[in-house]
Design a protein around this motif. Structure first.
Motif, PDB file in Angstrom:
ATOM      1  N   PRO A 199       1.714  -9.363  10.516  1.00  0.00           N
ATOM      2  CA  PRO A 199       0.961  -8.303   9.830  1.00  0.00           C
ATOM      3  C   PRO A 199      -0.398  -8.831   9.406  1.00  0.00           C
ATOM      4  O   PRO A 199      -0.610 -10.050   9.318  1.00  0.00           O
ATOM      5  CB  PRO A 199       1.832  -7.975   8.623  1.00  0.00           C
ATOM      6  CG  PRO A 199       2.569  -9.247   8.341  1.00  0.00           C
ATOM      7  CD  PRO A 199       2.790  -9.914   9.667  1.00  0.00           C
ATOM      8  N   HIS A 200      -1.315  -7.925   9.170  1.00  0.00           N
ATOM      9  CA  HIS A 200      -2.603  -8.295   8.590  1.00  0.00           C
ATOM     10  C   HIS A 200      -2.825  -7.458   7.341  1.00  0.00           C
ATOM     11  O   HIS A 200      -2.474  -6.275   7.292  1.00  0.00           O
ATOM     12  CB  HIS A 200      -3.752  -8.064   9.573  1.00  0.00           C
ATOM     13  CG  HIS A 200      -3.808  -9.073  10.675  1.00  0.00           C
ATOM     14  ND1 HIS A 200      -4.026 -10.409  10.451  1.00  0.00           N
ATOM     15  CD2 HIS A 200      -3.661  -8.940  12.026  1.00  0.00           C
ATOM     16  CE1 HIS A 200      -4.021 -11.062  11.608  1.00  0.00           C
ATOM     17  NE2 HIS A 200      -3.794 -10.198  12.568  1.00  0.00           N
ATOM     18  N   GLY A 201      -3.427  -8.079   6.332  1.00  0.00           N
ATOM     19  CA  GLY A 201      -3.763  -7.377   5.108  1.00  0.00           C
ATOM     20  C   GLY A 201      -5.238  -7.023   5.088  1.00  0.00           C
ATOM     21  O   GLY A 201      -6.049  -7.586   5.830  1.00  0.00           O
ATOM     22  N   PHE A 202      -5.566  -6.083   4.215  1.00  0.00           N
ATOM     23  CA  PHE A 202      -6.970  -5.723   4.011  1.00  0.00           C
ATOM     24  C   PHE A 202      -7.154  -5.355   2.550  1.00  0.00           C
ATOM     25  O   PHE A 202      -6.404  -4.540   2.003  1.00  0.00           O
ATOM     26  CB  PHE A 202      -7.383  -4.539   4.886  1.00  0.00           C
ATOM     27  CG  PHE A 202      -8.789  -4.061   4.608  1.00  0.00           C
ATOM     28  CD1 PHE A 202      -9.868  -4.666   5.230  1.00  0.00           C
ATOM     29  CD2 PHE A 202      -9.033  -3.035   3.701  1.00  0.00           C
ATOM     30  CE1 PHE A 202     -11.170  -4.255   4.959  1.00  0.00           C
ATOM     31  CE2 PHE A 202     -10.322  -2.611   3.424  1.00  0.00           C
ATOM     32  CZ  PHE A 202     -11.395  -3.229   4.053  1.00  0.00           C
ATOM     33  N   ALA A 203      -8.167  -5.961   1.910  1.00  0.00           N
ATOM     34  CA  ALA A 203      -8.495  -5.633   0.524  1.00  0.00           C
ATOM     35  C   ALA A 203      -9.995  -5.766   0.340  1.00  0.00           C
ATOM     36  O   ALA A 203     -10.638  -6.618   0.974  1.00  0.00           O
ATOM     37  CB  ALA A 203      -7.767  -6.557  -0.447  1.00  0.00           C
ATOM     38  N   THR A 222       0.569   7.258   3.509  1.00  0.00           N
ATOM     39  CA  THR A 222       1.829   7.261   2.754  1.00  0.00           C
ATOM     40  C   THR A 222       1.801   8.149   1.517  1.00  0.00           C
ATOM     41  O   THR A 222       2.856   8.461   0.961  1.00  0.00           O
ATOM     42  CB  THR A 222       2.220   5.831   2.332  1.00  0.00           C
ATOM     43  OG1 THR A 222       1.183   5.270   1.522  1.00  0.00           O
ATOM     44  CG2 THR A 222       2.457   4.953   3.555  1.00  0.00           C
ATOM     45  N   LYS A 223       0.615   8.557   1.070  1.00  0.00           N
ATOM     46  CA  LYS A 223       0.550   9.429  -0.113  1.00  0.00           C
ATOM     47  C   LYS A 223       1.418  10.683   0.032  1.00  0.00           C
ATOM     48  O   LYS A 223       2.096  11.079  -0.930  1.00  0.00           O
ATOM     49  CB  LYS A 223      -0.896   9.823  -0.408  1.00  0.00           C
ATOM     50  CG  LYS A 223      -1.746   8.729  -1.013  1.00  0.00           C
ATOM     51  CD  LYS A 223      -3.178   9.203  -1.219  1.00  0.00           C
ATOM     52  CE  LYS A 223      -4.064   8.104  -1.777  1.00  0.00           C
ATOM     53  NZ  LYS A 223      -5.478   8.566  -1.903  1.00  0.00           N
ATOM     54  N   PRO A 224       1.431  11.349   1.205  1.00  0.00           N
ATOM     55  CA  PRO A 224       2.272  12.560   1.309  1.00  0.00           C
ATOM     56  C   PRO A 224       3.759  12.304   1.106  1.00  0.00           C
ATOM     57  O   PRO A 224       4.501  13.230   0.750  1.00  0.00           O
ATOM     58  CB  PRO A 224       1.993  13.052   2.740  1.00  0.00           C
ATOM     59  CG  PRO A 224       0.660  12.488   3.093  1.00  0.00           C
ATOM     60  CD  PRO A 224       0.613  11.155   2.420  1.00  0.00           C
ATOM     61  N   MET A 225       4.218  11.061   1.293  1.00  0.00           N
ATOM     62  CA  MET A 225       5.643  10.781   1.151  1.00  0.00           C
ATOM     63  C   MET A 225       6.108  10.898  -0.300  1.00  0.00           C
ATOM     64  O   MET A 225       7.302  11.077  -0.554  1.00  0.00           O
ATOM     65  CB  MET A 225       5.962   9.384   1.699  1.00  0.00           C
ATOM     66  CG  MET A 225       5.697   9.233   3.185  1.00  0.00           C
ATOM     67  SD  MET A 225       6.683  10.355   4.203  1.00  0.00           S
ATOM     68  CE  MET A 225       8.332   9.674   3.985  1.00  0.00           C
ATOM     69  N   LEU A 226       5.163  10.798  -1.250  1.00  0.00           N
ATOM     70  CA  LEU A 226       5.523  10.891  -2.663  1.00  0.00           C
ATOM     71  C   LEU A 226       5.089  12.223  -3.271  1.00  0.00           C
ATOM     72  O   LEU A 226       5.037  12.376  -4.492  1.00  0.00           O
ATOM     73  CB  LEU A 226       4.919   9.720  -3.439  1.00  0.00           C
ATOM     74  CG  LEU A 226       5.378   8.323  -2.985  1.00  0.00           C
ATOM     75  CD1 LEU A 226       4.772   7.243  -3.857  1.00  0.00           C
ATOM     76  CD2 LEU A 226       6.899   8.213  -2.983  1.00  0.00           C
ATOM     77  N   GLY A 276       0.783  -1.230   0.000  1.00  0.00           N
ATOM     78  CA  GLY A 276       0.000   0.000   0.000  1.00  0.00           C
ATOM     79  C   GLY A 276       0.812   1.274   0.000  1.00  0.00           C
ATOM     80  O   GLY A 276       0.241   2.370   0.053  1.00  0.00           O
ATOM     81  N   TRP A 277       2.155   1.179  -0.097  1.00  0.00           N
ATOM     82  CA  TRP A 277       2.992   2.386  -0.094  1.00  0.00           C
ATOM     83  C   TRP A 277       2.601   3.284  -1.279  1.00  0.00           C
ATOM     84  O   TRP A 277       2.610   2.861  -2.430  1.00  0.00           O
ATOM     85  CB  TRP A 277       4.465   2.000  -0.198  1.00  0.00           C
ATOM     86  CG  TRP A 277       5.408   3.167  -0.242  1.00  0.00           C
ATOM     87  CD1 TRP A 277       6.016   3.687  -1.343  1.00  0.00           C
ATOM     88  CD2 TRP A 277       5.862   3.953   0.866  1.00  0.00           C
ATOM     89  NE1 TRP A 277       6.829   4.735  -0.998  1.00  0.00           N
ATOM     90  CE2 TRP A 277       6.751   4.933   0.355  1.00  0.00           C
ATOM     91  CE3 TRP A 277       5.615   3.925   2.235  1.00  0.00           C
ATOM     92  CZ2 TRP A 277       7.383   5.859   1.167  1.00  0.00           C
ATOM     93  CZ3 TRP A 277       6.249   4.854   3.049  1.00  0.00           C
ATOM     94  CH2 TRP A 277       7.118   5.803   2.521  1.00  0.00           C
ATOM     95  N   GLY A 278       2.249   4.518  -0.959  1.00  0.00           N
ATOM     96  CA  GLY A 278       1.820   5.455  -1.985  1.00  0.00           C
ATOM     97  C   GLY A 278       0.334   5.379  -2.301  1.00  0.00           C
ATOM     98  O   GLY A 278      -0.179   6.222  -3.042  1.00  0.00           O
ATOM     99  N   ALA A 302      -4.914  -0.277  -3.920  1.00  0.00           N
ATOM    100  CA  ALA A 302      -4.061  -1.397  -3.543  1.00  0.00           C
ATOM    101  C   ALA A 302      -4.654  -2.029  -2.299  1.00  0.00           C
ATOM    102  O   ALA A 302      -5.748  -1.673  -1.853  1.00  0.00           O
ATOM    103  CB  ALA A 302      -2.630  -0.914  -3.281  1.00  0.00           C
ATOM    104  N   GLU A 303      -3.909  -2.966  -1.738  1.00  0.00           N
ATOM    105  CA  GLU A 303      -4.279  -3.512  -0.440  1.00  0.00           C
ATOM    106  C   GLU A 303      -3.626  -2.679   0.663  1.00  0.00           C
ATOM    107  O   GLU A 303      -2.777  -1.818   0.397  1.00  0.00           O
ATOM    108  CB  GLU A 303      -3.798  -4.954  -0.328  1.00  0.00           C
ATOM    109  CG  GLU A 303      -2.273  -5.073  -0.282  1.00  0.00           C
ATOM    110  CD  GLU A 303      -1.762  -6.367   0.339  1.00  0.00           C
ATOM    111  OE1 GLU A 303      -2.545  -7.051   1.017  1.00  0.00           O
ATOM    112  OE2 GLU A 303      -0.580  -6.676   0.147  1.00  0.00           O
TER     113      GLU A 303
END
Length: 654
Positions: free
Chosen positions: A583-587, A91-95, A84-86, A594-595
């Motif tokens: 970790p746990h995922g979510f989609a 995490t959106k502000p990091m890009l 989910g990076w980006g 993304a997930e």
């Protein structure tokens, strides 16, 4: 015709005598004990972490040595759907950049933080080549925690290179560009020599926390700045940059930037620059650039737009910049572990020049100059030269060091690595690579304390090394044992993306400092849930906020109704686990992002905009328990304007 045949035959014999016979295949270059030297038994750990640039994938990869096992793909400048990076709201502000959200870049080089010119491995730095930026990765979490955009730069290739105590990360622009106001930037390209400028950025690094700040920029002639190294030990306080296109061409550089027999290594006295700054010299100039930082307590990135930078002009501020002539079109520029020797690797040169820092200082003191560039002195080649490595090979690019007085230089054209003695300049050994080697990496190789046990060659051409996979092949890396007098090929392994440079350090520096989970009590995310009883769904206009917990093996809430077309749904997911490697995922079906991959104790947010009426399943994407398949839920979407009330289930037993 016979004369031509004899000439060809003679040339072939000369090449054989000069460069040695290459084996027909790697099997003839590997001895019987190679496998035992790279074998890491099940459950055992590698000796070194190797942090490798991903080139055009914009990421880093983490590889163990000597096994060559890939341990992690570390997202930096490119979005990464795997975790989910980006894509997540956090995490959106990091890009973010001054150009807006940029989801990709070209990461060429790695620098590992140092103290007293030795790796301390607190942080890894990487460069964005396309939209110029520098990233900092925390090596206790292996997560990108800061990205700083660089204004007045184009093609941030000559970076990130660090001073011996990580006082600065330094970046030179590959493409000189016009800078200043809109009027100053809107100029004809054919006025390159008059209106374009190079820029060298000095980014200070907080010694305790690693926070970066664009301290100052040096104006420079409109050359192309390729690579660089800081001085160390006796040359601490100086920086050395390879330059090409000193012809200042702006078209067909293949020809027009290869006219001169010598270009330059630019030597920068950054301690003198600091003196001028302390005296109030330099000027603040407008510059728009983004500074993005990750907060590990709130698990959130923020982006701040900056609007000025301190600029120093070495044409006016004397004794900062000197030029050393270097043959021809130099690519690599490296300093040996003692800091005495500076090696220039001219792509088109027949020799490898080795310069002496002591001689350079003496030449400056004597004003032993042969000219100037914009008023900045050009030192005499012979006055600074320690000597030349003769007939090393074809196409020298990069040099690393083993800490035993030896240097290793990659030869792109002749596909080999050449080992030579720094003092005597004698070639001691050469081995083939497969094929067209670019960068080399020796653990600790660019520091004052190399670990002269292994060397990795990162090759640009793969051809027949692995099972074919269509038109595009994985790039090839080769691991060599350099502990003895002769280099020995041990292992071939494929790489991720297109590696350029890498750095490796002993695993003991960081493996026992790894963060295993994030304590829930320190989680300050505004949407954090500290327990399952806090799970809920709330509406704010057309925004629906789902405050969700995840723990083996359920989501709460797991049934949601009352969402309508036109709504924006925000899933704020907190992983309640307080254990390592859970970790746990979510989609959710139909998500065009993304997930989520949420670490234990962390909160992350996925925005989802439904595009149709229906019932949409969601589930955990990361296998976490025997009941992983049961870890699911449903969200109902009704037509816009419907009167379906907002309601949710938090796990009552039927």
């Amino acid at each position: 015709m016979k004369t031509k045949l004899w000439l060809v035959a003679g040339a072939a014999v000369a090449m054989t005598l000069t460069y040695g016979c290459k084996p027909k295949g790697a099997q003839t270059a590997i001895s019987g004990d190679a496998a035992s030297k790279v074998y890491v038994a099940p459950g055992q750990h590698d000796e070194f972490y190797n942090i490798i640039s991903g080139g055009f994938n914009g990421q880093m990869s983490v590889v163990g040595l000597p096994s060559g096992r890939v341990l992690k793909i570390l997202p930096v400048f490119s979005v990464h759907p795997e975790n989910g990076w980006g894509f997540t709201e956090e995490t959106k502000p990091m890009l973010n950049t001054s150009h807006g959200f940029v989801p990709w870049d070209d990461l060429h080089h790695i620098a590992i933080s140092t103290t007293n010119a030795e790796h301390d491995a607190r942080w890894a730095f990487g460069n964005a080549n396309n939209t110029p930026r520098i990233a900092r990765v925390d090596l206790t979490t292996f997560k990108t925690v800061e990205i700083l955009e660089l204004p007045n730069s184009g093609g941030n290739h000559s970076s990130p290179f660090i001073t011996e105590n990580t006082e600065y990360v330094v970046a030179g622009t590959r493409f000189s560009v016009p800078t200043g106001s809109d009027q100053n930037r809107d100029v004809p390209i054919d006025t390159y020599k008059d209106n374009f400028r190079g820029t060298i950025s000095f980014i200070s690094v907080d010694k305790d926390h690693g926070d970066m700040n664009l301290a100052f920029q040096l104006e420079a002639p409109p050359f192309n700045f390729d690579l660089a190294r800081a001085g160390k030990k006796k040359s601490h306080g100086w920086f050395f940059f390879s330059t090409y296109n000193t012809e200042m061409a702006h078209t067909l550089l293949e020809v027009n930037a290869s006219q001169k027999d010598k270009d330059f290594i630019m030597a920068v006295n950054w301690k003198k620059a600091e003196e001028y700054i302390a005296q109030g010299k330099g000027k603040k100039v407008p510059a728009k650039y983004a500074h993005n930082k990750w907060d590990e307590n709130s698990h959130t990135g923020t982006s701040t737009m900056m609007n000025e930078v301190l600029s120093l002009d070495p044409r006016e501020l004397k004794d900062i910049v000197y030029f050393i002539p270097c043959p021809k079109s130099p690519h690599g520029c490296d300093t040996d572990p003692s800091g005495e020797y500076i090696i220039g690797s001219g792509k088109l040169a027949a020799v490898i020049p080795v310069f002496s820092f002591t001689k350079m200082l003496a030449a400056i003191e004597k004003q032993d100059f042969e000219g100037s560039v914009d008023g900045m002195p050009v030192l005499k080649y012979e006055s600074v030269l320690h000597g030349e490595v003769e007939k090393p090979g074809l196409g020298p690019l990069h040099t690393e060091f083993d800490g035993k007085g030896n240097a290793y230089t990659s030869m792109f054209v002749s596909s080999e690595v050449v080992k030579w003695n720094i003092e005597t300049l004698q070639v001691l050994d050469r081995v083939p690579t497969y094929y067209s080697v670019g960068h080399l990496m020796i653990p600790g190789g660019p520091t004052g304390k190399p670990h002269g046990k292994y060397m990795v060659a990162y090759n640009k051409i793969t051809k027949d090394r692995y099972l074919p996979t269509g038109p595009e092949l994985a790039h090839s890396a080769q691991l060599y044992d350099i502990s003895g007098d002769k280099m020995q090929l041990l292992l071939d392994f494929p790489t991720i993306g297109e590696p350029h440079y890498a750095e490796a350090f002993p695993a003991t520096l960081v493996k026992d400092k790894q963060v295993k989970f994030f304590p829930l009590e320190t989680n300050s995310h505004p949407a954090v849930l500290k327990g399952i009883n806090d799970a809920r769904v709330e509406r704010n206009g057309n925004q629906v906020h789902v405050y969700m917990t995840t723990i083996r093996s359920n989501f709460r809430p797991d049934n949601i109704e009352g969402v309508k077309l036109g709504d924006e749904v925000y899933f704020h997911v907190t992983n309640l686990e307080q254990d390592w490697d859970v970790p746990h995922g979510f989609a959710i079906k139909g998500a065009n992002t993304a997930e989520l991959l949420v670490m234990p104790g962390e909160t992350q947010t996925l925005k989802w905009v439904p595009d149709r009426v229906g019932v949409f399943p969601f589930y955990c994407t990361d296998f976490c328990s025997a009941l992983h398949q049961e870890m699911q839920g449903y969200l109902r979407v009704s037509p816009a304007g419907s009167n379906v009330p907002l309601k949710y289930s938090t796990g009552s037993v039927e």
